[in-house]
Scaffold this motif. Structure first.
Motif, PDB file in Angstrom:
ATOM      1  N   GLN A   1      10.557   2.600  -0.626  1.00 16.61           N
ATOM      2  CA  GLN A   1       9.827   1.329  -0.674  1.00 16.61           C
ATOM      3  C   GLN A   1      10.272   0.462   0.493  1.00 16.61           C
ATOM      4  OE1 GLN A   1       9.725  -0.713  -4.470  1.00 16.61           O
ATOM      5  NE2 GLN A   1      10.398   1.180  -5.448  1.00 16.61           N
ATOM      6  N   LEU A   2       9.312  -0.110   1.198  1.00 16.51           N
ATOM      7  CA  LEU A   2       9.598  -1.010   2.309  1.00 16.51           C
ATOM      8  C   LEU A   2       8.845  -2.312   2.061  1.00 16.51           C
ATOM      9  CD1 LEU A   2      10.767  -1.666   5.102  1.00 16.51           C
ATOM     10  CD2 LEU A   2       8.773  -0.547   6.096  1.00 16.51           C
TER      11      LEU A   2
ATOM     12  N   ASN B   1       4.787  -5.353   9.146  1.00 14.65           N
ATOM     13  CA  ASN B   1       3.327  -5.404   9.265  1.00 14.65           C
ATOM     14  C   ASN B   1       2.597  -4.626   8.178  1.00 14.65           C
ATOM     15  OD1 ASN B   1       2.914  -7.132  11.566  1.00 14.65           O
ATOM     16  ND2 ASN B   1       3.959  -5.557  12.736  1.00 14.65           N
ATOM     17  N   LYS B   2       3.192  -3.542   7.692  1.00 15.68           N
ATOM     18  CA  LYS B   2       2.559  -2.756   6.626  1.00 15.68           C
ATOM     19  C   LYS B   2       3.580  -2.454   5.533  1.00 15.68           C
ATOM     20  CE  LYS B   2       1.077   0.302   9.679  1.00 15.68           C
ATOM     21  NZ  LYS B   2       0.551   1.542  10.198  1.00 15.68           N
ATOM     22  N   PRO B   3       3.823  -3.423   4.633  1.00 14.10           N
ATOM     23  CA  PRO B   3       4.768  -3.150   3.543  1.00 14.10           C
ATOM     24  C   PRO B   3       4.144  -2.198   2.538  1.00 14.10           C
ATOM     25  CG  PRO B   3       3.735  -5.270   3.208  1.00 14.10           C
ATOM     26  CD  PRO B   3       3.253  -4.757   4.540  1.00 14.10           C
ATOM     27  N   GLY B   4       4.972  -1.490   1.809  1.00 17.13           N
ATOM     28  CA  GLY B   4       4.440  -0.609   0.782  1.00 17.13           C
ATOM     29  C   GLY B   4       5.380   0.522   0.431  1.00 17.13           C
TER      30      GLY B   4
ATOM     31  N   TYR C   1      14.327  -3.853   2.576  1.00 13.62           N
ATOM     32  CA  TYR C   1      13.732  -5.186   2.624  1.00 13.62           C
ATOM     33  C   TYR C   1      14.062  -5.831   3.965  1.00 13.62           C
ATOM     34  CZ  TYR C   1      12.788 -10.066   1.582  1.00 13.62           C
ATOM     35  OH  TYR C   1      12.312 -11.350   1.623  1.00 13.62           O
ATOM     36  N   VAL C   2      13.020  -6.274   4.678  1.00 10.97           N
ATOM     37  CA  VAL C   2      13.191  -6.994   5.939  1.00 10.97           C
ATOM     38  C   VAL C   2      12.924  -8.470   5.639  1.00 10.97           C
ATOM     39  CG1 VAL C   2      12.384  -7.275   8.315  1.00 10.97           C
ATOM     40  CG2 VAL C   2      12.433  -4.995   7.277  1.00 10.97           C
TER      41      VAL C   2
ATOM     42  N   SER D   1       0.846  -1.186   0.000  1.00 15.36           N
ATOM     43  CA  SER D   1       0.000   0.000   0.000  1.00 15.36           C
ATOM     44  C   SER D   1       0.880   1.233   0.000  1.00 15.36           C
ATOM     45  CB  SER D   1      -0.896   0.007   1.233  1.00 15.36           C
ATOM     46  OG  SER D   1      -1.726  -1.125   1.253  1.00 15.36           O
ATOM     47  N   GLU D   2       0.237   2.381  -0.034  1.00 18.27           N
ATOM     48  CA  GLU D   2       0.971   3.643   0.030  1.00 18.27           C
ATOM     49  C   GLU D   2       0.617   4.337   1.339  1.00 18.27           C
ATOM     50  OE1 GLU D   2       1.584   5.889  -3.786  1.00 18.27           O
ATOM     51  OE2 GLU D   2      -0.210   4.751  -4.303  1.00 18.27           O
TER      52      GLU D   2
END
Length: 184
Positions: free
Chosen positions: A57-58, A63-66, A145-146, A41-42
């Motif tokens: 970018q994550l 919990n909330k990538p985007g 990136y995790v 999401s954004e």
């Protein structure tokens, strides 16, 4: 006596069928909680309307990538915090950061950071413990990136262990039933 042995065999057979059904349901994922696919999401974070934002970018086990629109002075730990932290499967000791301008982190001296051709592996646990997060400022179009924690046992090994234990359980159950029916 033959009736008892027949009943024991039928019971063992029914038990084995139910166990195989359970293992098959587990293998196909029918017993897992149904979760919607994780979609990026954004997110926009700012303290004031006049504050200029950068795009970062994550992805990965957060919990909330985007795509995040964050202030220019945002550091790596703050970004991960804005994303609700890592998931339980997230490995924050190996966070990967691909910088568009890698030279911006060249002067950062920390044992928690390893550089590989413009990409950095950051041990966020050490950064949290010993400090230094303010030096890890993010820039426009950086990618973070995790990764997930690596498991000790692969998925294939887990399936093999499950099948072997299932077969062993069936055999042992049959032997116990037979032993108990012989004593009576």
């Amino acid at each position: 006596m033959n009736l008892q042995k027949s009943m024991c065999l039928v019971t063992a057979f029914i038990f084995s069928l139910s166990s195989i059904g359970y293992a098959r349901a587990e293998e196909t994922g029918l017993l897992n909680d149904i979760k919607p696919p994780q979609q990026a999401s954004e997110y926009i974070f700012r303290s004031s309307q006049k504050e200029s934002l950068i795009t970062v970018q994550l992805m990965g086990a957060v919990n909330k990538p985007g795509i995040y629109y964050v202030p220019q002075n945002t550091d790596l730990l703050k970004l991960i915090t804005l994303a609700g932290g890592s998931t339980t499967a997230g490995d924050v000791s190996e966070v990967l950061v691909r910088k568009q301008e890698p030279k911006s982190w060249d002067e950062v001296k920390s044992k928690a950071i390893n550089e590989y051709q413009g990409a950095y592996e950051v041990n966020a646990e050490k950064i949290i413990k010993y400090g230094g997060a303010r030096q890890l400022k993010l820039a426009q179009d950086d990618f973070v990136y995790v990764p997930q924690k690596s498991t000790w046992v692969s998925g294939e090994a887990t399936k093999t262990i499950t099948v072997v234990s299932l077969v062993a359980g069936i055999v042992l159950t049959g032997l116990l039933i037979q032993k108990n029916s012989d004593h009576k």
